[in-house]
Each structure stands twice: as C-alpha cells, then as structure tokens.
Design an enzyme around this catalytic site. Sequence first.
Site, PDB file in Angstrom:
ATOM      1  CG  ASP A   1      28.185  49.474  59.974  1.00  0.00           C
ATOM      2  OD1 ASP A   1      27.493  49.891  59.027  1.00  0.00           O
ATOM      3  OD2 ASP A   1      27.774  49.415  61.149  1.00  0.00           O
TER       4      ASP A   1
ATOM      5  CG  ASP B   1      31.435  43.822  61.025  1.00  0.00           C
ATOM      6  OD1 ASP B   1      30.806  44.251  62.006  1.00  0.00           O
ATOM      7  OD2 ASP B   1      32.033  44.558  60.219  1.00  0.00           O
TER       8      ASP B   1
END
Length: 215
Positions: free
Chosen positions: A11, A9
């Site tokens: 953020d 991922d």
Amino acid sequence: MNVKVVIFDWDGTLVDSVDHIADSLHQAATELGYPALEREAYRDIIGLGMVEALEKLYPGISHVEMSAIRERYARYFFSKVTTPQNVFVGMAEVLADLRGAGRGCSVATGKSRRGLETALVSSGLGPHFDITRCADETRSKPDPTMLEEIIRFYGIEASEAVMIGDTRYDLDMAQRIGMPSIGVEWGVHQREVLADYAPHAIVDTVPELRRVLGL
C-alpha cells in the site's frame, strides 16, 4: 543497485490505496463512537499491522473493541476491489523488468494475508512475486521478522536485497538488519521523514526508481 532480490511494500508503494485505507478506518471507528481523528493520523499508521495501528490510534483499546473496528473496517475496505488501474503507473513494468533481469521480487506488507491475497489477484501483480509476507503471519513492521523470513527463503544475506517502501516503518525495518532501502515519496511519508533511516536513495518518480535499480 547490484542486488539479487527486491522487496516491495504494497500500500502506497505499488498500489494507490492510502486514501481508501484512511477513509475505511475513519468510517469504521467513528460509526462505532470513537472520536474522529485528523486525516494525517489515519495515514501515519499505514504500514503497521492492524492491531498495532489501532493501538496507536486509540491507546488503551481493548481486544473486544479492536475486533469490532476491524470487522467494520474490513466491510468498508473490501467493498472496493484493487484493480490494475490502482497500480501506480509504471510499477507493473518495473516488476516485469526486474524479473526479466533475473532478480527476485517479493512483498513485505502490513496487510493481512486475506487482504493481500485478494489484491494480488485483482491487481494482476501476483505472478511477479516469489514470496509474500504479511503482518498477521509474522510480526508488524518495524520488526524485521518478515524481511528475515524473505531472505531466508532466497538463501541470501540482508545486504543482497533492498527494501522499497513509502513509510518510516519500511525503512526502519530494513535498517534494523542492515538491509539497504529505497524510500518512495508518492505514498505516506515524505523525504524529511524517510531520510531519518539512512536509505540508499529517496525517489519521487518511477523513472527515478528505475534508474536507482539499474533498469
């Protein structure tokens, strides 16, 4: 872990951007007359695509209203450039060492393609990744479409990759296709939330992540 591909991922996992996203959403929505929500509400939707996030924050919102918030959000969000200093300490080295060990690295994110392309360059992390997938070109987490596209690119099975993320949406997405996952506690959701999705491990430091990955 003996996996061929590590999927990250963005953020809250690689980059310390959660507060900036929450601030930008709050500012954009309240300036347009929407009610101010608890800060945790803005944080909790990070990881979803923007459409899905706004539908969760403001149920019943129309497409026209959504477009107005998105436009104003982009103005605030892109006013701040992601720099190498925003990358969590040690994560750039994790990527470099994974590549050095011959493992593939990729990104599966709720960001828009525009947002990710900008951040890949300004953060300096772009060269580490073979493929990146965004919510606005596939489907939003926790739908596993972006993971399916990534493993198809590599020609591997879901069990030969691992998803690393800081939210329930990351781990839920991986669980839906039988992909191992690792939850990190330095982003949005804490251990008790991440544990609901049976991750291979939950880590709270980068050295612990390195150990789990066998680096």
